[in-house]
Motif scaffolding. Structure first.
Motif, PDB file in Angstrom:
ATOM      1  N   GLU A  83      45.355  47.311  40.577  1.00 51.90           N
ATOM      2  CA  GLU A  83      45.700  47.253  42.000  1.00 51.90           C
ATOM      3  C   GLU A  83      45.136  48.441  42.768  1.00 51.90           C
ATOM      4  O   GLU A  83      45.160  48.462  43.996  1.00 51.90           O
ATOM      5  CB  GLU A  83      47.221  47.148  42.184  1.00 51.90           C
ATOM      6  CG  GLU A  83      48.031  48.356  41.726  1.00 51.90           C
ATOM      7  CD  GLU A  83      48.488  48.261  40.279  1.00 51.90           C
ATOM      8  OE1 GLU A  83      47.826  47.555  39.492  1.00 51.90           O
ATOM      9  OE2 GLU A  83      49.493  48.901  39.934  1.00 51.90           O
ATOM     10  N   ASP A 134      44.690  39.182  53.857  1.00 52.49           N
ATOM     11  CA  ASP A 134      46.081  39.608  53.795  1.00 52.49           C
ATOM     12  C   ASP A 134      47.032  38.659  54.514  1.00 52.49           C
ATOM     13  O   ASP A 134      48.068  38.276  53.995  1.00 52.49           O
ATOM     14  CB  ASP A 134      46.138  41.034  54.385  1.00 52.49           C
ATOM     15  CG  ASP A 134      47.553  41.516  54.552  1.00 52.49           C
ATOM     16  OD1 ASP A 134      48.363  41.235  53.658  1.00 52.49           O
ATOM     17  OD2 ASP A 134      47.850  42.162  55.565  1.00 52.49           O
ATOM     18  N   GLY A 139      51.040  35.408  48.114  1.00 54.98           N
ATOM     19  CA  GLY A 139      51.349  36.146  46.892  1.00 54.98           C
ATOM     20  C   GLY A 139      51.755  35.284  45.719  1.00 54.98           C
ATOM     21  O   GLY A 139      52.522  35.724  44.871  1.00 54.98           O
ATOM     22  N   LYS A 153      43.744  41.261  41.206  1.00 51.96           N
ATOM     23  CA  LYS A 153      44.828  42.090  40.675  1.00 51.96           C
ATOM     24  C   LYS A 153      45.930  42.189  41.722  1.00 51.96           C
ATOM     25  O   LYS A 153      45.664  42.306  42.922  1.00 51.96           O
ATOM     26  CB  LYS A 153      44.318  43.488  40.306  1.00 51.96           C
ATOM     27  CG  LYS A 153      43.224  43.474  39.240  1.00 51.96           C
ATOM     28  CD  LYS A 153      43.775  43.096  37.863  1.00 51.96           C
ATOM     29  CE  LYS A 153      42.768  42.379  37.021  1.00 51.96           C
ATOM     30  NZ  LYS A 153      42.220  43.125  35.910  1.00 51.96           N
ATOM     31  N   PHE A 154      47.163  42.179  41.253  1.00 48.54           N
ATOM     32  CA  PHE A 154      48.337  42.097  42.118  1.00 48.54           C
ATOM     33  C   PHE A 154      49.126  43.393  42.016  1.00 48.54           C
ATOM     34  O   PHE A 154      49.258  43.951  40.926  1.00 48.54           O
ATOM     35  CB  PHE A 154      49.188  40.915  41.651  1.00 48.54           C
ATOM     36  CG  PHE A 154      50.420  40.638  42.466  1.00 48.54           C
ATOM     37  CD1 PHE A 154      50.347  39.881  43.620  1.00 48.54           C
ATOM     38  CD2 PHE A 154      51.653  41.102  42.053  1.00 48.54           C
ATOM     39  CE1 PHE A 154      51.484  39.596  44.360  1.00 48.54           C
ATOM     40  CE2 PHE A 154      52.796  40.825  42.790  1.00 48.54           C
ATOM     41  CZ  PHE A 154      52.709  40.074  43.937  1.00 48.54           C
ATOM     42  N   SER A 158      55.118  46.845  44.791  1.00 47.37           N
ATOM     43  CA  SER A 158      55.178  46.962  46.237  1.00 47.37           C
ATOM     44  C   SER A 158      56.027  45.822  46.784  1.00 47.37           C
ATOM     45  O   SER A 158      56.051  44.727  46.223  1.00 47.37           O
ATOM     46  CB  SER A 158      53.764  46.882  46.818  1.00 47.37           C
ATOM     47  OG  SER A 158      53.833  46.591  48.195  1.00 47.37           O
ATOM     48  N   ASN A 160      55.435  44.665  49.708  1.00 43.11           N
ATOM     49  CA  ASN A 160      54.456  43.851  50.446  1.00 43.11           C
ATOM     50  C   ASN A 160      53.138  43.896  49.682  1.00 43.11           C
ATOM     51  O   ASN A 160      52.187  44.549  50.085  1.00 43.11           O
ATOM     52  CB  ASN A 160      54.278  44.391  51.867  1.00 43.11           C
ATOM     53  CG  ASN A 160      53.320  43.528  52.675  1.00 43.11           C
ATOM     54  OD1 ASN A 160      52.945  42.430  52.253  1.00 43.11           O
ATOM     55  ND2 ASN A 160      52.894  44.033  53.815  1.00 43.11           N
ATOM     56  N   PRO A 161      53.100  43.212  48.532  1.00 45.97           N
ATOM     57  CA  PRO A 161      51.976  43.406  47.609  1.00 45.97           C
ATOM     58  C   PRO A 161      50.685  42.754  48.081  1.00 45.97           C
ATOM     59  O   PRO A 161      50.694  41.668  48.664  1.00 45.97           O
ATOM     60  CB  PRO A 161      52.476  42.741  46.330  1.00 45.97           C
ATOM     61  CG  PRO A 161      53.477  41.747  46.779  1.00 45.97           C
ATOM     62  CD  PRO A 161      54.078  42.240  48.042  1.00 45.97           C
ATOM     63  N   ASP A 162      49.590  43.448  47.842  1.00 45.35           N
ATOM     64  CA  ASP A 162      48.263  42.919  48.143  1.00 45.35           C
ATOM     65  C   ASP A 162      47.581  42.463  46.868  1.00 45.35           C
ATOM     66  O   ASP A 162      47.921  42.903  45.775  1.00 45.35           O
ATOM     67  CB  ASP A 162      47.407  44.002  48.787  1.00 45.35           C
ATOM     68  CG  ASP A 162      47.846  44.280  50.212  1.00 45.35           C
ATOM     69  OD1 ASP A 162      48.634  43.484  50.752  1.00 45.35           O
ATOM     70  OD2 ASP A 162      47.397  45.290  50.776  1.00 45.35           O
TER      71      ASP A 162
END
Lengths: 291, 409
Positions: A83, A134, A139, A153-154, A158, A160-162
């Protein structure tokens, strides 16, 4: 014309719907008209010295944390993208000595991740880079399940995961600049250009120096062709490449199923209604009376 | 003429006070508070809710064992993929009752549809817990972000539409509870349409859940990966759903026996025997398809390996054995064996779905995925809340008991 307020609003609403629908319905056909060719990166592992310059350039360009100075390529250690880093260099001990390999997104011509994405957050641009958006992503991580190279990759830590992956510096490519890693490579291991030209260049290098290169361009046909092409001095299984990847685009695997959907949607209700009519009590009663 | 919801209730009770007292009465818990089930489920639910809060505050990594290599774990592999297979009973039973007009199964339609509806609501809920950005869940439904080439897009839409279809199928029971005669008439008229839509949707998304994994070609063990996954998932959802109906029915008929008339008690035995027959036949078809996939994939070489033994255990112990048990029991009319067969079948479905989604997925990876206890507690929380709501509805609406006399047709 007698147009009162209510009718005017109605007409306005309908027009809005029609315009909106027209736009979305046309979107696919508009895209196809583009005659742009995909760009590609050619990575020549015979030239790579493993300096990790690309890792630093990438982190700088995308606002990611600086690479860990302790964490350098070593034989027997597999470093992975995660990440916080979009590209990594590994080194493999092979029959022709130590060979460095850069790993990042391959930017497939027909990416599995983009076909898997139900919100078009993963998107194959006209220029060739596969980008992640985004504001569309929910997700679900189906792109990670589908990618044959395990690239997306996650961020599991977080709220608010990217999704983190190489986007081939799409912003720079659009402006006519080179991707950051290509520009920053001091060894000249990375080249950038139209995919067709990069394949020609790779072929030329193999032909000019058959002793040096293993006669294969990884990415020319793998996964239906990708926009990152690799040259190696040794067969690719020796340097950690996934050689079981099929040569067909991955979205083909779900095509058959998806094509069957409309026919089932037409046939099933008709068939079910037919059976229902045939077995309904009314019919049975008339039969009873006949008997 | 339009009818507002207040009109509907007013037709039963004539002033506002009685509406309020009706709602207060119905919302209160009925029955004993300190039952074994309550004593176990309440602490689990409280713990589960705390874990869910942590999950949203600190991210999925704080409570799950998910990794970059295994992005889908227990919450998808068990809650969604397995749970939806078990909810397949609703479309099979509605097919038998409304399409084939097999009237003898009518008494179990409502409870099965209710179960199916709740299962979808809660498993779609489980899906929300697993999403990194759940606030964007609306993107595939409205907006300009339709990923129409995605199997998951199809599954998402089908979940949504199927929940609506099942709600319509169940809605006459709600209308009877509220005493809304006109609404009941209208809603009953929509049943056949909802059933036809529901069966069509089920065919596609039961198989669609399998099709999700088609692109993970090299990641799933060859014994569980084939281009037949969608068909295998669809066929197995038939007997998975029916086994759940048998299992859940045998519990409901004990727990809620006061609600069931003597006549229904008697007919229930015949219903279970009939379902056992359907299970036998569909399991035979399923086993045949599995053999076909095995031969087609030339998978003989895996038979001696660890995964090969596990595959054989699944096929012989959890498909062939319960199939024989079902066959034997409906010929001997033995209820106990049918129940045993149903439980073994359900275990087999859990094993099969987990084999595709978790155990066989990246089976050769260095680090294997195991769910954390927190993931398991959240899964139990979802199941327990579902049972609570199920019980709440059964105690109030005419699901197992007979409909009020004005609603007979």
């Amino acid at each position: 014309m007698n147009l009162n307020r209510r009718n005017f609003l109605k007409a306005l609403g309908l027009t809005g719907v029609a315009v909106g629908a027209g736009k979305t319905l046309n979107a696919t056909s508009v895209k196809k008209d583009s005659d742009k060719e995909f760009y590609a990166i050619l990575y020549d592992s015979t030239r790579c010295a493993g300096c990790q310059g690309c890792e630093w350039e990438c982190a700088l360009q995308h606002g990611l944390p600086d690479p860990d100075l302790e964490d350098i390529p070593e034989v027997g250690k597999i470093r992975k993208t995660d990440e916080n880093r979009r590209t990594v260099i590994n080194v493999y001990s092979t029959s022709k000595g130590d060979v460095y390999v850069k790993n990042s997104c391959k930017h497939c011509n027909q990416p599995a991740c983009a076909a898997a994405c139900l919100t078009q957050a993963m998107h194959k641009t006209e220029e060739g880079p596969v980008i992640w958006r985004d504001r569309k992503c929910m997700g679900c991580r189906y792109c990670m399940v589908s990618c044959p190279y395990d690239i997306p990759k996650f961020d599991y830590h977080s709220s608010n995961p990217d999704i983190q992956k190489c986007d081939m510096c799409w912003d720079r490519v659009k402006e006519g600049k080179l991707p950051a890693c290509v520009e920053g490579c001091p060894a000249g291991a990375l080249s950038f250009g139209l995919r067709r030209d990069m394949i020609a260049e790779a072929r030329k290098r193999i032909n000019d120096n058959p002793e040096l290169y293993h006669d294969h361009i990884y990415g020319e046909h793998e996964a239906g062709g990708t926009s990152v092409l690799y040259l190696s001095p040794v067969p690719f299984e020796e340097i950690g490449f996934n050689t079981s990847v099929m040569n067909k685009p991955y979205p083909e695997l779900t095509k058959g199923f998806l094509y069957s959907v409309p026919s089932i949607f037409v046939l099933w209700p008709a068939m079910l209604l037919g059976i229902q009519k045939a077995t309904s009590r009314k019919n049975n009663q008339t039969e009873d009376e006949n008997e | 003429m339009k009818m507002s919801s207040s009109d509907i209730v007013l037709s039963k009770e004539n002033d506002r006070k009685s509406i309020r007292s009706f709602l207060v009465r119905e919302l209160k818990p009925k029955g004993k508070l300190f039952t074994p089930f309550n004593l176990i489920s309440v602490p689990v639910i409280i713990m589960g809710i705390i874990i869910i809060v942590i999950r949203f505050a600190k991210g999925l990594g704080a409570v799950t064992n998910l990794t970059q290599e295994t992005p889908w774990g227990l919450w998808i592999g068990f809650d969604v993929v397995t749970g939806v297979a078990f909810a397949g009973g609703a479309y099979v039973i509605t097919f038998m009752v409304y399409i084939l007009n097999l009237r003898q199964y009518h008494t179990i339609v409502r409870v099965t549809v209710l179960n199916g509806f709740l299962a979808y609501v809660f498993y779609a809920g489980a899906l929300l817990l697993d999403l990194g950005k759940p606030w964007n869940v609306i993107n595939p439904i409205i907006g300009n972000s339709f990923g129409v080439s995605s199997v998951l897009f199809l599954v998402a839409w089908h979940f949504l539409l199927y929940m609506i279809a099942e709600l319509i199928e169940f809605s006459p029971a709600i209308a009877e509870w509220l005493g809304a005669k006109r609404a009941r008439k209208i809603l009953s008229g929509m049943t056949l349409g909802a059933v036809i839509l529901g069966i069509t949707l089920s065919t596609l998304h039961q198989s669609g859940l399998g099709a999700l994994y088609l692109m993970a070609k090299e990641k799933i063990h060859p014994l569980w990966y084939s281009e037949f996954i969608p068909i295998l998932f669809f066929v197995s959802s038939i007997f998975a759903g029916l086994s759940m109906v048998i299992f859940e029915g045998s519990i409901s008929y004990k727990v809620f026996s006061d609600q069931i008339s003597a006549k229904d008690h008697k007919s229930h035995h015949n219903i279970i025997h009939g379902l056992a027959k359907v299970c036998t036949i569909t399991m035979f078809v399923y086993l045949f398809l599995q053999i076909l996939a095995f031969v087609h994939g030339k998978n003989y070489e895996y038979l001696g390996t660890r995964m090969g033994n596990w595959y054989l255990a699944e096929m012989l112990g959890f498909v062939l054995l319960p199939m024989i048990l079902f066959f034997y029991s409906y010929r001997k009319r033995n209820l106990l064996i049918i129940k045993v067969a149903a439980i073994v079948t359900m275990l087999g479905i859990i094993i099969n779905r987990l084999n595709v989604t978790i155990i066989g997925y990246n089976w050769d990876a260095a680090v294997q995925y195991y769910p954390t206890w927190k993931e398991i507690v959240v899964t139990l929380t979802i199941i327990f809340i579902e049972i609570w709501i199920f019980r709440w509805i059964i105690n109030r609406m005419p699901v197992l008991r007979e409909a009020p006399s004005w609603a007979k047709y």
